[in-house]
Write a protein that holds these residues in place. Structure first.
Motif, mmCIF file in Angstrom:
data_model
loop_
_atom_site.group_PDB
_atom_site.id
_atom_site.type_symbol
_atom_site.label_atom_id
_atom_site.label_comp_id
_atom_site.label_asym_id
_atom_site.label_seq_id
_atom_site.Cartn_x
_atom_site.Cartn_y
_atom_site.Cartn_z
ATOM 1 N N GLY A 25 6.801 -14.034 9.201
ATOM 2 C CA GLY A 25 8.162 -13.383 9.412
ATOM 3 C C GLY A 25 8.209 -12.688 10.706
ATOM 4 N N SER A 26 9.599 -12.082 10.860
ATOM 5 C CA SER A 26 9.737 -11.462 12.190
ATOM 6 C C SER A 26 9.459 -9.768 11.861
ATOM 7 N N GLY A 27 9.427 -9.385 10.679
ATOM 8 C CA GLY A 27 9.393 -7.846 10.579
ATOM 9 C C GLY A 27 10.650 -7.284 10.692
ATOM 10 N N ARG B 33 11.445 -1.496 11.665
ATOM 11 C CA ARG B 33 11.716 -2.676 12.525
ATOM 12 C C ARG B 33 10.273 -3.180 13.060
ATOM 13 N N PHE B 34 9.906 -4.398 12.952
ATOM 14 C CA PHE B 34 8.559 -4.920 13.073
ATOM 15 C C PHE B 34 7.588 -4.437 12.617
ATOM 16 N N PHE B 35 7.635 -3.736 11.293
ATOM 17 C CA PHE B 35 6.666 -3.379 10.563
ATOM 18 C C PHE B 35 6.146 -4.189 9.548
ATOM 19 N N PRO C 22 0.767 -1.205 0.099
ATOM 20 C CA PRO C 22 -0.103 -0.018 0.090
ATOM 21 C C PRO C 22 0.664 1.367 0.056
ATOM 22 N N ARG C 23 0.375 2.393 -0.591
ATOM 23 C CA ARG C 23 1.277 3.437 -0.829
ATOM 24 C C ARG C 23 1.473 4.199 0.421
ATOM 25 N N GLU C 24 0.664 4.396 1.283
ATOM 26 C CA GLU C 24 0.825 4.795 2.730
ATOM 27 C C GLU C 24 1.919 3.902 3.514
ATOM 28 N N ALA C 25 2.028 2.700 3.095
ATOM 29 C CA ALA C 25 3.016 1.842 3.862
ATOM 30 C C ALA C 25 4.497 2.141 3.294
ATOM 31 N N LEU C 26 4.746 2.501 2.105
ATOM 32 C CA LEU C 26 5.995 2.353 1.321
ATOM 33 C C LEU C 26 7.029 3.181 2.440
#
Length: 470
Positions: A433-435, A420-422, A410-414
């Motif tokens: 996964g661990s993030g 970390r941990f995202f 998603p564009r807002e997540a780029l």
């Protein structure tokens, strides 16, 4: 369009200069007008005194014509005009139709208003005649008749030149202008010095604020005087001290947090080693167990593997936080390193690689392997095939691109994918996964002195890594 200066120094200097110019103009104008008035008054007073005194000393045996009296002759009027004449003057004597003159003036040069008022008293008027300013004094001549003073029908008009007075006014005007220029120059110098004195503490505060921004939290400024700038400097020192204390506390807490993570990660390694050994034994026995216990064993094995990966990531992150991560550079064949990375993890048949054969770059092979593994693993877990890995050399370094063809991030997540941990999206379960993978990849890229970026594609996502030539 003339640019308006916005600097505080320029505004102070301009304000000082404008005030000096306004004050100089006001003082010069008032001074000039006062001097002009005094000079004109003096000239008129002197002229009146001279004419009155000279007319009073003249004995002229005629007055108003009485029966039997003879009218004055032109010669007599000429003698009177000559008696009133002086250096630079011009004199007109009028008696009825007779006119006697001394100088270039004529009765046409006498203003009508002055001519009428001269019958009543001694009067003056200034007039420009043939380009020059003259002071005209008009008076009626009186004579003594016994104990009485009788008016005569004779009027005298004396023209006094004002060239010398105009010359004095011109000299005075130039003097005022020169004095004004000197005052403005002095004000400009004072403005520059004052602006420097005012702005010096401001510059010191600016430099100190910049030093604070660069991390030198022990920066302090000496406090001089008791004015507003001194108070501002004192408050800056107080704020800097409070900031240093807060940052020191935060750094201490952060160091404790990092130490805790590192200690926990290392402490978990020992039980994880034992758990992994047991898990290997359980994995061999899982095939001979009933379905339900076998599924439970496989679930435990997956969670142990996930926990082992998480602990390894935490240990790696703690190395970067502690600043102990180092580079071991050596010539690396890029194509072979990527192929080995994919083969070890069983991804060779899922990824397409486009890398020039024989391309060798100085890299840390282990850390380059981690970078590629994290990016490709992320593409395989969260994207869709085909997954493409391409490399090429530029003038400044090595460029590696990893692209998938999934739904994309998603564009807002780029902007947060390297945090970390995202985890982008609620659909990514904890088993995904661990993030920490992309954060570790970014840390390894930065350790090489390179950059990493992400960009949405249509479809999919593109990660680009640039590593400089060592």
């Amino acid at each position: 369009m003339i640019p308006v200066p916005t600097g505080l120094r320029a505004r102070l200097v301009i304000t000082f200069t404008l005030v000096a110019v306004a004050a100089s103009l006001l003082v010069a104008t008032i001074g000039f007008e006062l001097a002009k008035t005094a000079l004109v008054t003096r000239a008129e007073t002197t002229a009146l005194d001279q004419v009155t005194r000279e007319l009073g000393s003249i004995t002229f045996p005629i007055g108003r014509l009485r029966p039997g009296e003879a009218a004055p002759t032109a010669r007599e009027l000429g003698r009177l005009a000559h008696a009133l004449n002086g250096p630079g003057r011009s004199v007109l004597i009028e008696y009825g139709a007779l006119i006697a003159s001394e100088g270039p003036m004529s009765m046409s040069d006498v203003p009508n208003e002055l001519h009428g008022r001269a019958k009543q008293s001694v009067v003056t008027q200034r007039k420009i005649i043939r380009g020059e300013l003259w002071l005209i004094v008009g008076a009626e001549v009186y004579r003594e008749a016994g104990s009485r003073v009788e008016a005569t029908d004779l009027r005298a008009f004396v023209f006094f030149p004002l060239k010398d007075d105009e010359r004095q006014l011109a000299t005075l005007r130039i003097t005022f202008i020169q004095a004004g220029v000197v005052i403005v120059l002095i004000a400009l110098v004072v403005a520059l010095l004052s602006a420097r004195q005012v702005l010096l503490p401001v510059r010191r505060l600016s430099a100190a604020a910049q030093a604070l921004g660069q991390g030198r939290l022990d920066t302090r400024l000496p406090v001089h005087g008791q004015d507003e700038l001194a108070e501002l400097t004192s408050r800056f020192n107080d704020a800097a001290a409070a900031l240093e204390l807060s940052v020191a506390e935060l750094r201490s807490l952060e160091a404790m947090s990092r130490r805790f993570v590192a200690d926990v990660s290392h402490e978990l390694r020992t039980p994880l080693t034992s758990m992994t050994a047991v898990a290997d034994m359980l994995s061999e026995e899982a095939g001979r167990l009933p379905e339900a216990p076998a599924e439970a064993v496989r679930l435990v094995l997956r969670e142990i593997e996930r926990l082992r990966g998480l602990v390894e990531h935490l240990i790696e992150i703690s190395r970067f936080d502690a600043g102990t991560a180092t580079l071991n550079l050596e010539p690396v064949n890029v194509a072979e390193a990527i192929d080995d990375c994919l083969a070890v993890r069983g991804w060779s048949d899922q990824v397409t690689v486009k890398a020039p054969q024989g391309l060798a770059v100085n890299l840390d092979p282990a850390r380059f392997d981690v970078i590629v593994a994290n990016l490709v693993g992320n593409a395989l877990k969260h994207g869709r095939p085909p997954v493409l890995v391409s490399t090429r050399t530029t003038q400044s370094g090595l460029e590696v691109k990893v692209r998938d063809h999934g739904q994309g991030i998603p564009r807002e997540a780029l902007p947060h994918v390297f945090d970390r941990f995202f985890k982008a999206g609620a659909g990514r379960s904890r088993s995904q996964g661990s993030g920490l993978g992309l954060a570790i990849a970014k840390a390894n890229v930065h350790l090489h002195g390179g950059t990493i970026s992400v960009r949405a594609q249509n479809p999919g996502t593109l990660f680009t890594v640039w590593l400089p030539h060592a």
